[in-house]
Design a protein around this motif. Structure first.
Motif, PDB file in Angstrom:
ATOM      1  N   ARG A  19      48.189 114.152   0.856  1.00 17.48           N
ATOM      2  CA  ARG A  19      47.629 112.946   1.484  1.00 17.48           C
ATOM      3  C   ARG A  19      48.734 112.014   1.976  1.00 17.48           C
ATOM      4  O   ARG A  19      48.612 111.405   3.044  1.00 17.48           O
ATOM      5  N   GLU A  55      50.214 113.373   5.150  1.00 13.93           N
ATOM      6  CA  GLU A  55      49.375 113.030   6.300  1.00 13.93           C
ATOM      7  C   GLU A  55      49.580 111.584   6.736  1.00 13.93           C
ATOM      8  O   GLU A  55      49.609 111.294   7.932  1.00 13.93           O
ATOM      9  N   ILE A  56      49.734 110.682   5.783  1.00 12.52           N
ATOM     10  CA  ILE A  56      50.011 109.278   6.124  1.00 12.52           C
ATOM     11  C   ILE A  56      51.339 109.185   6.865  1.00 12.52           C
ATOM     12  O   ILE A  56      51.432 108.522   7.907  1.00 12.52           O
ATOM     13  N   ALA A  70      48.496 101.926   3.851  1.00 15.09           N
ATOM     14  CA  ALA A  70      47.623 103.103   3.858  1.00 15.09           C
ATOM     15  C   ALA A  70      47.498 103.694   2.458  1.00 15.09           C
ATOM     16  O   ALA A  70      46.407 104.115   2.051  1.00 15.09           O
ATOM     17  N   ARG A  74      45.164 101.480   0.469  1.00 13.49           N
ATOM     18  CA  ARG A  74      43.787 101.680   0.922  1.00 13.49           C
ATOM     19  C   ARG A  74      43.240 103.027   0.426  1.00 13.49           C
ATOM     20  O   ARG A  74      42.129 103.107  -0.101  1.00 13.49           O
ATOM     21  N   ASP A  75      44.026 104.085   0.568  1.00 13.58           N
ATOM     22  CA  ASP A  75      43.549 105.432   0.228  1.00 13.58           C
ATOM     23  C   ASP A  75      43.517 105.718  -1.267  1.00 13.58           C
ATOM     24  O   ASP A  75      42.670 106.456  -1.742  1.00 13.58           O
ATOM     25  N   PHE A  76      44.483 105.157  -1.998  1.00 12.37           N
ATOM     26  CA  PHE A  76      44.610 105.471  -3.419  1.00 12.37           C
ATOM     27  C   PHE A  76      44.155 104.333  -4.335  1.00 12.37           C
ATOM     28  O   PHE A  76      44.031 104.525  -5.535  1.00 12.37           O
TER      29      PHE A  76
END
Length: 73
Positions: free
Chosen positions: A5, A8-9, A41, A44-46
């Motif tokens: 992940r 990808e960021i 990011a 936000r994602d984790f």
């Protein structure tokens, strides 16, 4: 925890597919402004915030994944 992940960021922020688990963000052309986008990011994602110093200490997807795993609930 898997670095995919964060890879990808990095790819999205740096606009390059050349990112691997041990790729250094700054060697790939990243700067402090782009690093803040990565940190946002990640938060936000984790759901976990890392600070800029933690990012600079090990600016790789693998290193950031290790840091996230250490502070994850």
């Amino acid at each position: 925890m898997n670095p995919d992940r964060i890879i990808e960021i990095f790819r999205r922020v740096l606009e390059t597919p050349r990112v691997e688990a041990n790729s250094d963000f700054f060697e790939l052309g990243g700067d402090s402004l782009l690093a803040t986008r990565v940190l946002s990011a990640i938060a936000r994602d984790f759901g976990t915030e890392l600070d800029y110093e933690e990012f600079v200490d090990d600016p790789t997807p693998e290193g950031l994944t290790t840091r996230l795993a250490a502070v994850a609930p």
